[in-house]
Write a protein that holds these residues in place. Sequence first.
Motif, PDB file in Angstrom:
ATOM      1  N   GLN A  33       3.579 -12.128  12.228  1.00  0.00           N
ATOM      2  CA  GLN A  33       2.721 -11.561  13.272  1.00  0.00           C
ATOM      3  C   GLN A  33       3.209 -10.175  13.689  1.00  0.00           C
ATOM      4  O   GLN A  33       2.407  -9.251  13.886  1.00  0.00           O
ATOM      5  N   PHE A  34       4.516 -10.043  13.831  1.00  0.00           N
ATOM      6  CA  PHE A  34       5.085  -8.749  14.204  1.00  0.00           C
ATOM      7  C   PHE A  34       4.770  -7.701  13.133  1.00  0.00           C
ATOM      8  O   PHE A  34       4.374  -6.567  13.452  1.00  0.00           O
ATOM      9  N   ALA A  35       4.915  -8.062  11.866  1.00  0.00           N
ATOM     10  CA  ALA A  35       4.648  -7.123  10.774  1.00  0.00           C
ATOM     11  C   ALA A  35       3.174  -6.725  10.737  1.00  0.00           C
ATOM     12  O   ALA A  35       2.833  -5.553  10.500  1.00  0.00           O
ATOM     13  N   ILE A  36       2.277  -7.687  10.965  1.00  0.00           N
ATOM     14  CA  ILE A  36       0.845  -7.380  10.978  1.00  0.00           C
ATOM     15  C   ILE A  36       0.503  -6.437  12.129  1.00  0.00           C
ATOM     16  O   ILE A  36      -0.239  -5.458  11.964  1.00  0.00           O
ATOM     17  N   LEU A  37       1.052  -6.732  13.309  1.00  0.00           N
ATOM     18  CA  LEU A  37       0.808  -5.865  14.466  1.00  0.00           C
ATOM     19  C   LEU A  37       1.330  -4.461  14.201  1.00  0.00           C
ATOM     20  O   LEU A  37       0.663  -3.465  14.535  1.00  0.00           O
ATOM     21  N   HIS A  38       2.503  -4.364  13.604  1.00  0.00           N
ATOM     22  CA  HIS A  38       3.071  -3.057  13.251  1.00  0.00           C
ATOM     23  C   HIS A  38       2.132  -2.312  12.302  1.00  0.00           C
ATOM     24  O   HIS A  38       1.856  -1.119  12.496  1.00  0.00           O
ATOM     25  N   VAL A  77       4.884  -1.232   3.767  1.00  0.00           N
ATOM     26  CA  VAL A  77       6.132  -1.239   4.524  1.00  0.00           C
ATOM     27  C   VAL A  77       6.258  -2.509   5.358  1.00  0.00           C
ATOM     28  O   VAL A  77       7.376  -3.014   5.565  1.00  0.00           O
ATOM     29  N   SER A  78       5.143  -3.053   5.844  1.00  0.00           N
ATOM     30  CA  SER A  78       5.213  -4.275   6.651  1.00  0.00           C
ATOM     31  C   SER A  78       5.597  -5.472   5.799  1.00  0.00           C
ATOM     32  O   SER A  78       6.348  -6.349   6.249  1.00  0.00           O
ATOM     33  N   ALA A  79       5.104  -5.523   4.553  1.00  0.00           N
ATOM     34  CA  ALA A  79       5.562  -6.571   3.629  1.00  0.00           C
ATOM     35  C   ALA A  79       7.058  -6.419   3.377  1.00  0.00           C
ATOM     36  O   ALA A  79       7.798  -7.413   3.319  1.00  0.00           O
ATOM     37  N   GLY A  80       7.507  -5.174   3.230  1.00  0.00           N
ATOM     38  CA  GLY A  80       8.941  -4.940   3.057  1.00  0.00           C
ATOM     39  C   GLY A  80       9.751  -5.388   4.256  1.00  0.00           C
ATOM     40  O   GLY A  80      10.872  -5.903   4.105  1.00  0.00           O
ATOM     41  N   MET A  81       9.205  -5.239   5.469  1.00  0.00           N
ATOM     42  CA  MET A  81       9.892  -5.688   6.673  1.00  0.00           C
ATOM     43  C   MET A  81      10.122  -7.201   6.646  1.00  0.00           C
ATOM     44  O   MET A  81      11.209  -7.676   7.004  1.00  0.00           O
ATOM     45  N   LEU A  89       7.499  -1.660  21.067  1.00  0.00           N
ATOM     46  CA  LEU A  89       6.113  -1.712  21.529  1.00  0.00           C
ATOM     47  C   LEU A  89       5.766  -0.483  22.366  1.00  0.00           C
ATOM     48  O   LEU A  89       4.699   0.130  22.182  1.00  0.00           O
ATOM     49  N   VAL A  90       6.645  -0.109  23.281  1.00  0.00           N
ATOM     50  CA  VAL A  90       6.387   1.058  24.144  1.00  0.00           C
ATOM     51  C   VAL A  90       6.258   2.320  23.294  1.00  0.00           C
ATOM     52  O   VAL A  90       5.330   3.124  23.470  1.00  0.00           O
ATOM     53  N   THR A 108      -1.378   2.053  11.364  1.00  0.00           N
ATOM     54  CA  THR A 108      -2.532   2.537  10.599  1.00  0.00           C
ATOM     55  C   THR A 108      -3.423   3.399  11.484  1.00  0.00           C
ATOM     56  O   THR A 108      -3.855   4.492  11.083  1.00  0.00           O
ATOM     57  N   PHE A 109      -3.688   2.946  12.703  1.00  0.00           N
ATOM     58  CA  PHE A 109      -4.506   3.746  13.625  1.00  0.00           C
ATOM     59  C   PHE A 109      -3.797   5.034  14.022  1.00  0.00           C
ATOM     60  O   PHE A 109      -4.431   6.090  14.181  1.00  0.00           O
ATOM     61  N   ILE A 110      -2.477   4.971  14.188  1.00  0.00           N
ATOM     62  CA  ILE A 110      -1.731   6.190  14.508  1.00  0.00           C
ATOM     63  C   ILE A 110      -1.885   7.214  13.383  1.00  0.00           C
ATOM     64  O   ILE A 110      -2.159   8.402  13.625  1.00  0.00           O
ATOM     65  N   LEU A 111      -1.731   6.769  12.143  1.00  0.00           N
ATOM     66  CA  LEU A 111      -1.819   7.684  11.007  1.00  0.00           C
ATOM     67  C   LEU A 111      -3.239   8.226  10.840  1.00  0.00           C
ATOM     68  O   LEU A 111      -3.417   9.392  10.471  1.00  0.00           O
ATOM     69  N   ILE A 112      -4.235   7.401  11.099  1.00  0.00           N
ATOM     70  CA  ILE A 112      -5.615   7.889  11.043  1.00  0.00           C
ATOM     71  C   ILE A 112      -5.799   9.055  12.009  1.00  0.00           C
ATOM     72  O   ILE A 112      -6.420  10.077  11.672  1.00  0.00           O
ATOM     73  N   ASN A 113      -5.249   8.936  13.209  1.00  0.00           N
ATOM     74  CA  ASN A 113      -5.350  10.015  14.196  1.00  0.00           C
ATOM     75  C   ASN A 113      -4.513  11.232  13.805  1.00  0.00           C
ATOM     76  O   ASN A 113      -4.967  12.375  13.903  1.00  0.00           O
TER      77      ASN A 113
END
Length: 541
Positions: free
Chosen positions: A42-47, A115-119, A391-392, A52-57
Amino acid sequence: MSTTSIPSARSRVKPRVSFDRFRAWLVASATAPSARLWLVIQFAILHAVIWTFILINLKAAQDVHMDVAEAWGWGQKFLWGYGKHPPLSGWVAGLWFKVFPATDWATYALAMATVSAGMVICWLVALRVVDPRRAFLVVVMVALYPIFNFKGFKYNPDLLQLVTLPLVVLAYLDAFEQRSWRSGIWLGLAGALALMTKYWVLTMIGAIGLAALIHPDRMRFLLSPAPWVAIVTMIVAMIPHIVWLAESHFVPLSYAGDTYSIEDASLVHQLVLGYALHNAGLLAIPVALAALAMALVPPWRALLLRAPSCIVTRAWARGANPGVNFSQALNIWIIQIIVAAGPPLGALAFSVYLKTDWGISLFFLVPLALVAIPALRVQSAVLFNITAIWLVLSVATLVASPWIAAREMAANKDNTATYGARSELARELTQAWHSRFASRWAVVAGTMESIQPMVFYSPDHPVAFIPNEAWSSGLSSLDDVKKYGFIGVFDPTDGRLPAFEKWVSEIAPNAERMVMTTRRFTHGKAGPAMTWNVYIAPPAK
């Protein structure tokens, strides 16, 4: 009076109780065998979603990197190699884009999924070395490592190694403990998978081999079937690629030799120093944030007033530590020291152009190597603190990302390498081809930097052909160029232009020549204008 004071007390207590309950739930989920894997997933998916949205912006005013476009092109045809590199990164891209469209956001999602799979795999590695509490601290430190967020925007073989190399380390630790033929098979397959990503992984495979020879328990491992079965399995699994290598006259090795061999000793020293400082700076971020998470363990406010040094010293203690598997920790320390020191020393010895990006895959073990120090004590509150910090910072970056992108664009408004309108050129050239020949644009010719975006952004997705280059990807040939025709695209400021124009004159002397200018507007802001030399050669009649 009493009836009005009771609700007030409850309103003050309830947030505190909820806060404590959440912290207790997090620690329990991170350590309970039935819940910890799901928590990490769950943590990896949230990351992956947040970043992804950060990079899109952040990348809204930019085209995808040429490495990403190249991987997309490779994935359109499943081969055993693609000229410069083994095939796995192309295969993964090909499978990904069978599901997702060829759009910018899908490339960033692929990078973050990688990278999340790697995490998650790094967490599985950590569980072989430390207790679940420390393992969760490791995975959040990895998420804070810029390679797994800001620097992880570019999907390519370097980034994919953050999946395959942790798999190799995981398989090695398992084989070192199990010492069975079955664990040897898994180690061999993991090694082959890594080698099919990029030959640079020989650095990590070599470090693992040296760790097996240096470790005090080496004879127990070396006398077991595991290492020998692993070697045989890896060789057998690599046979199809080895055959391709021989048939292609070992083109990837020629590419590496021609591209990264340099003779200027001072430049080599400068590159090695830059490599060391760059990677040390990146690693300092998760280490410093983990130290902050440990310092903020209660009662840190009281300690700050009465005994400030205790904020640091209380995390360290002598004596046995059941939370660390010392034998496996020794493996991690040896591997990390070798891969940290080996490439810089090798670059100095053999005059190799050492790119900073080559460190992407080599330092994912640093958080584990530090957390596995037996003298370090990790309290439960640290897990909540480090997660809150992650998170912050992630949410703050998400909120600030449009502003960051605008500031970056304003500061680099003339940077055509970053903000050049290549995607616009791809669409205009597609229309130009259709208006002339009423058929699909099949081949684009030029340098990698110029034509890979054409491959990705054109609705026709033409195949790339790079003249005057020995390491062809195998996706197209000179016969295809002559049969289907091509559009040549070249930056007029590129010193290779005369050689390309000579090639065009020989292959298509009647090609139509023109100059095109493109510019992108993002949120009303104009990017830099780029001028292109364009050559349109018709299909054979």
